[in-house]
Design an enzyme around this catalytic site. Sequence first.
Site, mmCIF file in Angstrom:
data_model
loop_
_atom_site.group_PDB
_atom_site.id
_atom_site.type_symbol
_atom_site.label_atom_id
_atom_site.label_comp_id
_atom_site.label_asym_id
_atom_site.label_seq_id
_atom_site.Cartn_x
_atom_site.Cartn_y
_atom_site.Cartn_z
ATOM 1 N N HIS A 156 0.812 -1.218 0.000
ATOM 2 C CA HIS A 156 0.000 0.000 0.000
ATOM 3 C C HIS A 156 0.841 1.261 0.000
ATOM 4 C CE1 HIS A 156 -4.031 -1.832 0.692
ATOM 5 N NE2 HIS A 156 -3.273 -2.847 1.052
ATOM 6 N N ASP A 364 3.847 9.468 -1.044
ATOM 7 C CA ASP A 364 2.644 8.771 -0.585
ATOM 8 C C ASP A 364 2.350 7.616 -1.532
ATOM 9 O OD1 ASP A 364 0.347 8.270 0.908
ATOM 10 O OD2 ASP A 364 -0.268 10.377 0.926
#
Length: 458
Positions: A156, A364
């Site tokens: 992720h 991110d």
Amino acid sequence: MSRLVIVSNRVGPVRDSARAGGLAVAIVEALKESGGLWFGWSGEVSEDGTHGALKTETVGRVELATVDFSPDDYRLHYAGYTNRTLWPILHYRLDLAEFDREMDRAYRAVNERFAARLFPLLKPDDVIWVHDYHFLPLAATLRAMGAEQPIGFFLHIPFPVPEILTALPNHAALVRAMMAYDLIGFQTERDRRSFERYLQEEADAVVSAEGRVRAYGRTVTAGAFPVGIDAESFARFATSADARRQVDRLTRMIADGLQIIGVDRLDYSKGLPERFRAYAEMLEKYPDTRSHVSMLQIAPPSREELDAYIEIRQELEQITGNVNGRYSSFDWVPIRYITRGFQRRTLAGLYRFSRIGLVTPLRDGMNLVAKEYVAAQDSEDPGVLVLSRFAGAAETLDGALIVNPFNIEAVADTLQRAVHMPLDERQARWTRLWDTVRQHDAAAWREAFLTSLKSCRA
Ligand code: ADP
């Protein structure tokens, strides 16, 4: 149909989908479809830790099975190796990464003990999907125990370029262990390429055209599977009674002003001090924005036991004080900085009211806030998404204004541009964004990953 087994650090919630983020919902839906087992940490710490009783619960066709951490597992594995070593390294923060053999050993040991607890629960025709950096070596241990089922892994968070990853003392062993998966999913093509390049440069890997990589005597398929949100239901949240109440309140309060919104877990990867400085630079350089364009930043603290998180909190409070002291008027405050969580419907209302969604992480994996901001907009009068090029979301959300979050002045200029963007351009950009967010939603992500995992063995 084969049973799906999900492994993730945190398990659930299964029943309360209003509380769950989009991702948990996507996972639960997948589990309900094929029947399934969800295995992970219970969220609790006890003396027996992973050796204690397995905690089980059945909700419909979904079985939950969890184990505790011991105090040492929590300190050395969870608060240690995953949060102090892997999280910073994978977010390109070599300066914050801590390297400690004891933490490294604890991480491996927890993975081995988790595998030992999971293995007896597995059935021969299961399909196993492991999530995130807490479990990079899990499949290798399961294979050593004799597991032959298809095992997929989804990361992720970012996978850094080899120039960063090779600073990790045990990088070779870690990546070698990853080769025990059949499929490895990344958020972006950039991350997938970094993985492939690591294997080519460090392990003489051979790469085939279909994304198969052969190294260390094993072949894995590596692919990009950008995570999505449950777009349609988030859009519905934004027109719920709760959301409308927020919009009405803000409309009364802010009248003819505009609002910029930022929503993040308080984390150094999110670029919050840089964001606050860029906003202050906008006020300084463009006086017409003073008393007119305010910023609402919502940033609930996370991982408060780590120094880096305490420091960033103090820094933000200081910048907020300085900016508000300098630019406030008796009836206008530039920055409203809130450190608590909100219900998702409320959040949707706050996004919808805000003319600019400011999403500027320094690094991110994806950034779901960017997608939620898009989903919450009013198609008649949509806001503008200002998005960091270093968020995974930037790879597909090309209708946003893409910025370099380290370039404070450029972000300030982009904010000014967003403030003055005419309605037709806002609509054109938003339509493109919404098409992408809606098409690549959480369900599409999970279908794409699972289809690919099942076809690895075909
Ligand atoms: P990360 O996973 O690194 O925290 P993402 O942007 O991908 O970052 O996901 C964050 C999720 O947490 C989003 O779904 C967002 O809505 C939610 N969130 C963040 N801050 C809050 C808050 N204050 N209240 C409620 N939800 C929040």
